[in-house]
Design a protein around this motif. Structure first.
Motif, short mmCIF file in Angstrom:
data_model
loop_
_atom_site.label_atom_id
_atom_site.label_comp_id
_atom_site.label_asym_id
_atom_site.label_seq_id
_atom_site.Cartn_x
_atom_site.Cartn_y
_atom_site.Cartn_z
N LEU A 31 23.44 71.35 44.44
CA LEU A 31 24.67 71.50 43.67
C LEU A 31 25.75 70.64 44.32
CD1 LEU A 31 25.08 73.61 41.29
CD2 LEU A 31 26.38 74.96 42.93
N LEU A 32 26.67 70.15 43.50
CA LEU A 32 27.78 69.35 44.02
C LEU A 32 29.07 69.89 43.46
CD1 LEU A 32 28.76 66.80 45.58
CD2 LEU A 32 28.46 65.52 43.44
N PHE A 33 30.04 70.16 44.34
CA PHE A 33 31.37 70.62 43.92
C PHE A 33 32.36 69.50 44.20
CE2 PHE A 33 35.36 73.12 44.88
CZ PHE A 33 35.66 73.34 43.55
N VAL A 34 32.91 68.93 43.13
CA VAL A 34 33.76 67.74 43.21
C VAL A 34 35.22 68.14 43.01
CG1 VAL A 34 34.30 65.55 42.09
CG2 VAL A 34 31.91 66.27 42.33
N THR A 35 36.06 67.86 44.00
CA THR A 35 37.48 68.23 43.90
C THR A 35 38.42 67.04 43.75
OG1 THR A 35 37.47 68.34 46.31
CG2 THR A 35 37.28 70.42 45.12
N ARG A 120 21.90 74.63 48.53
CA ARG A 120 22.53 73.65 49.42
C ARG A 120 23.59 72.94 48.60
NH1 ARG A 120 21.46 71.17 54.27
NH2 ARG A 120 22.24 69.03 54.50
N ILE A 121 24.85 73.17 48.96
CA ILE A 121 25.98 72.73 48.14
C ILE A 121 26.74 71.62 48.85
CG2 ILE A 121 28.11 73.47 47.00
CD1 ILE A 121 26.95 76.33 46.99
N GLY A 122 26.97 70.53 48.14
CA GLY A 122 27.78 69.45 48.67
C GLY A 122 29.23 69.62 48.28
N VAL A 123 30.13 69.44 49.23
CA VAL A 123 31.57 69.51 48.97
C VAL A 123 32.25 68.30 49.60
CG1 VAL A 123 31.69 72.02 48.75
CG2 VAL A 123 31.94 70.99 50.99
N GLU A 124 33.36 67.89 49.00
CA GLU A 124 34.11 66.73 49.49
C GLU A 124 35.07 67.19 50.60
OE1 GLU A 124 34.32 63.95 45.53
OE2 GLU A 124 35.61 65.72 45.58
N MET A 125 34.56 67.30 51.82
CA MET A 125 35.33 67.91 52.91
C MET A 125 36.54 67.07 53.31
SD MET A 125 32.42 69.50 55.42
CE MET A 125 31.20 70.67 54.81
N MET A 135 37.57 75.60 52.32
CA MET A 135 36.24 75.54 52.91
C MET A 135 35.89 76.84 53.62
SD MET A 135 33.61 73.40 53.31
CE MET A 135 32.46 74.74 53.10
N GLN A 136 36.86 77.37 54.34
CA GLN A 136 36.66 78.62 55.08
C GLN A 136 36.33 79.77 54.14
OE1 GLN A 136 40.18 80.56 56.83
NE2 GLN A 136 39.09 80.57 58.79
N VAL A 137 37.10 79.90 53.07
CA VAL A 137 36.89 81.00 52.13
C VAL A 137 35.58 80.83 51.38
CG1 VAL A 137 37.80 82.14 50.06
CG2 VAL A 137 39.36 81.46 51.91
N ALA A 145 24.64 80.42 51.26
CA ALA A 145 24.61 79.02 50.87
C ALA A 145 24.63 78.12 52.09
CB ALA A 145 25.80 78.69 49.97
N ARG A 146 24.13 76.90 51.93
CA ARG A 146 24.17 75.90 52.98
C ARG A 146 25.06 74.76 52.49
NH1 ARG A 146 18.24 74.71 52.58
NH2 ARG A 146 18.70 75.57 50.53
N PHE A 147 26.10 74.47 53.25
CA PHE A 147 27.08 73.48 52.82
C PHE A 147 26.87 72.16 53.55
CE2 PHE A 147 29.03 77.50 51.73
CZ PHE A 147 29.54 77.23 50.47
N SER A 148 27.10 71.09 52.82
CA SER A 148 26.94 69.74 53.35
C SER A 148 28.13 68.90 52.93
CB SER A 148 25.65 69.13 52.82
OG SER A 148 25.46 67.82 53.32
N ASP A 149 28.55 67.98 53.80
CA ASP A 149 29.69 67.11 53.49
C ASP A 149 29.25 66.03 52.51
OD1 ASP A 149 32.01 65.68 53.41
OD2 ASP A 149 31.97 65.04 55.51
#
Length: 394
Positions: A31-35, A120-125, A135-137, A145-149
């Motif tokens: 999954l990708l979360f785009v901000t 495994r979720i990608g976020v734009e850190m 990110m913390q929340v 979940a497993r988060f990746s930059d």
């Protein structure tokens, strides 16, 4: 029935999604979360001045993206995204600027309900619009979940522009040129800077016969005299003065696409320092343009620029360009490739750059730039057409 005015055909968005999903697979993301609002727009066409609150686009491997944001802004999404209405989700207003709850809790609950709580979720850190608190929340609310930059994952997919995108940049360039031609007419000793900026905005928003003007991602930058040593100063109410140079960094914008363009105006008679710098900068700019060919590298442009500047005794440590295209405030660059000595990215047809070799010395500055398109063969297309020189008004 809501009328939608989507910038491109559905095939263009299908192309963008396919590229993004391939990059997700390469990065082992479910999954990708785009901000980044530019990336949101690139993927879905969402367009609204709502990026000051938490919002984003969720990209799935096997279904249409979902736009997620503030409930009142969901009405804007319903009117601008290409997806069906059930791909728009709004959170309640009591999440906004609250000290007892956070919008990421709503996002986490939504992902859990959809069965993605262990993905495994990608976020734009490293993005302007995704905070450390978010990110913390999000991590606390999705403990399995497993988060990746995934910073710049989408940005890199935007590097090569489609013909449809290039047509938008050309329209923006027409506005950029109109702005600069207006500056050459209006800048005179004694004219207050804010009055000239008002005319910049008038030209920018009125646009041309071919294109209406959108708001640019950066405000006009126009420092004068010794202040031109600082590249990112804006304006005040003081008048332009004789004996000073002012560089103007502006861009037309059409449907979020930009074509930045800079020229410098000297009021009076420039001294030998300016004339030598002008000659070296123009020589370096044209040498860099000659290297801006498919198959060469980003560093080849920077190194070609540097040689005549070094011969003239001018040290310039900053990068000299960056990719351009679609953008929202606070920046019209795409934050991927840099035109500088250590960047060996190979240039490909369809890439677009602001070749920006500004000189910012201890007490003066000079900018002469070009926005360019890397072509299949030969040197690049310059989106604007204006003489490369220091413009002098006596």
């Amino acid at each position: 029935m809501i009328r939608k005015d989507i910038p491109f055909e559905r095939a263009e968005y299908d192309r963008r999604l396919a590229k993004t999903r391939a990059a997700m697979e390469d990065a082992s993301l479910d999954l990708l979360f785009v901000t980044d609002p530019s990336n949101q727009h690139w993927l879905t066409a969402y367009d609204g001045w709502s990026f000051y609150v938490h919002q984003g686009v969720i990209v799935f491997p096997d279904r249409d993206p979902v736009w997620w944001g503030r409930r009142q802004d969901a009405n804007g999404a319903l009117r601008t995204v290409w997806m069906e209405d059930d791909c728009v989700r709004g959170y309640a207003d009591n999440f906004v600027q609250s000290t007892v709850r956070h919008p990421m809790q709503d996002l986490a609950a939504f992902l859990e309900d959809m069965g993605h709580g262990s993905d495994r979720i990608g976020v734009e850190m490293d993005n302007y619009y995704f905070s450390a608190k978010a990110m913390q929340v999000l991590q606390a609310s999705l403990p399995n979940a497993r988060f990746s930059d995934a910073t710049a994952l989408v940005n890199w997919q935007r590097a090569i522009k489609s013909e449809a995108e290039i047509s938008f940049i050309r329209k923006a360039a027409g506005i950029s040129q109109k702005i600069t031609e207006g500056l050459l007419e209006r800048v005179e000793p004694g004219v207050p800077k804010n009055e000239v900026v008002a005319e910049i905005y008038r030209d920018a928003i009125r646009g041309t016969e071919e294109a209406w003007g959108d708001y640019p991602a950066i405000v006009p930058l126009l420092p004068s005299g010794s202040d031109a040593a600082a590249p990112h100063l804006t304006w005040d109410g003081r008048p332009f003065a004789s004996g000073e140079a002012t560089f103007f960094e502006t861009s037309g914008c059409y449907r979020r696409y930009h074509a930045p363009f800079c020229r410098t105006i000297f009021l009076g008679t420039p001294d030998d320092t300016f004339r030598r710098a002008e000659a070296a900068l123009v020589e370096g700019l044209e040498a860099g343009l000659e290297k801006a060919r498919a198959g060469n590298r980003a560093c080849d442009i920077a190194n070609a620029l540097a040689e005549p500047l070094e011969k003239a005794g001018i040290e310039r440590g900053a990068r000299c360009g960056y990719p351009i295209g679609l953008s929202y405030p606070p920046d019209w660059g795409e934050r991927t490739i840099s035109l500088r000595a250590e960047d060996e990215t190979v240039l490909e047809p369809g890439m677009t750059f602001h070749f920006m070799p500004g000189l910012w010395m201890s007490d003066w500055g000079l900018e002469i730039t070009e926005s360019i398109l890397i072509r299949e063969d030969g040197p690049p297309e310059c989106f604007c057409d204006m003489e490369r020189k220091l413009f002098v008004k006596n």
